[in-house]
Design a protein around this motif. Sequence first.
Motif, PDB file in Angstrom:
ATOM      1  N   GLN A  49       0.866  -1.182   0.000  1.00 20.36           N
ATOM      2  CA  GLN A  49       0.000   0.000   0.000  1.00 20.36           C
ATOM      3  C   GLN A  49       0.902   1.231   0.000  1.00 20.36           C
ATOM      4  N   HIS A  51       1.522   4.935   0.899  1.00 18.32           N
ATOM      5  CA  HIS A  51       1.076   5.941   1.859  1.00 18.32           C
ATOM      6  C   HIS A  51       1.709   7.284   1.489  1.00 18.32           C
ATOM      7  N   ARG A  56       4.254   0.557   2.265  1.00 19.07           N
ATOM      8  CA  ARG A  56       4.320  -0.574   3.195  1.00 19.07           C
ATOM      9  C   ARG A  56       4.072  -1.869   2.428  1.00 19.07           C
ATOM     10  N   ASN A 174      -2.981  -8.030   2.544  1.00 19.51           N
ATOM     11  CA  ASN A 174      -3.601  -6.741   2.231  1.00 19.51           C
ATOM     12  C   ASN A 174      -4.194  -6.073   3.464  1.00 19.51           C
ATOM     13  N   ARG A 175      -4.770  -6.863   4.338  1.00 19.87           N
ATOM     14  CA  ARG A 175      -5.414  -6.341   5.542  1.00 19.87           C
ATOM     15  C   ARG A 175      -4.447  -5.538   6.410  1.00 19.87           C
ATOM     16  N   TYR A 176      -3.150  -5.880   6.359  1.00 19.04           N
ATOM     17  CA  TYR A 176      -2.152  -5.242   7.238  1.00 19.04           C
ATOM     18  C   TYR A 176      -1.322  -4.170   6.545  1.00 19.04           C
ATOM     19  N   THR A 177      -1.645  -3.860   5.299  1.00 19.08           N
ATOM     20  CA  THR A 177      -0.889  -2.824   4.580  1.00 19.08           C
ATOM     21  C   THR A 177      -1.412  -1.431   4.856  1.00 19.08           C
ATOM     22  N   LYS A 178      -2.593  -1.303   5.399  1.00 19.86           N
ATOM     23  CA  LYS A 178      -3.255   0.003   5.585  1.00 19.86           C
ATOM     24  C   LYS A 178      -2.530   0.868   6.616  1.00 19.86           C
TER      25      LYS A 178
END
Length: 178
Positions: A49, A51, A56, A174-178
């Motif tokens: 992702q 930012h 990240r 993907n869930r932890y890239t935010k």
Amino acid sequence: MRKLQALNYSFENLQEKNLTFEQVFDRIVWFIKRNPKGNYRLMFGTDSQVHATFTRFVTGIVIQQEGKGAWACIRKVSIPRQITNLHEKISFETSLTEEIVSMFTEKRKDQLINIVLPHIYKGASFTIEGHIDIGSQNQNKTKLYVREMTSRIESMGIEPKIKPESYVASAYANRYTK
């Protein structure tokens, strides 16, 4: 030459933080030994992702006993710039997956396979997959890179999976890239 396992890797999941690779490997061995007659899939995948000031990357490692649950962890890497070039980003995601896969040496893979091997004729199985966050559908911008990235994963001796089957990359990591 430095050994890969000597590098300072840190893995985590919702229950544990700062796991070493050796601890991750021990958790996978433990998970398979609980029921060596199961059908296991060891899966790796990375997503990213962009930012405001960094990108990240999160690599997931999942050991799944089909129909009976899974154990999983992630490794986070941040690059201190926005990586906006799609090919560079997908290529780096694949490189991070390859890096973790390479830590599973032939000796380690054999150790995992040998837990299940006595039960193969009773239906047990063990596969290793590399999940790539790309798709071959026309609407997918990453379709240009499918052959390149799947070839890289295949060259490591594991089975590549792309969308919609690449859920370790496209959903879990993907869930932890935010």
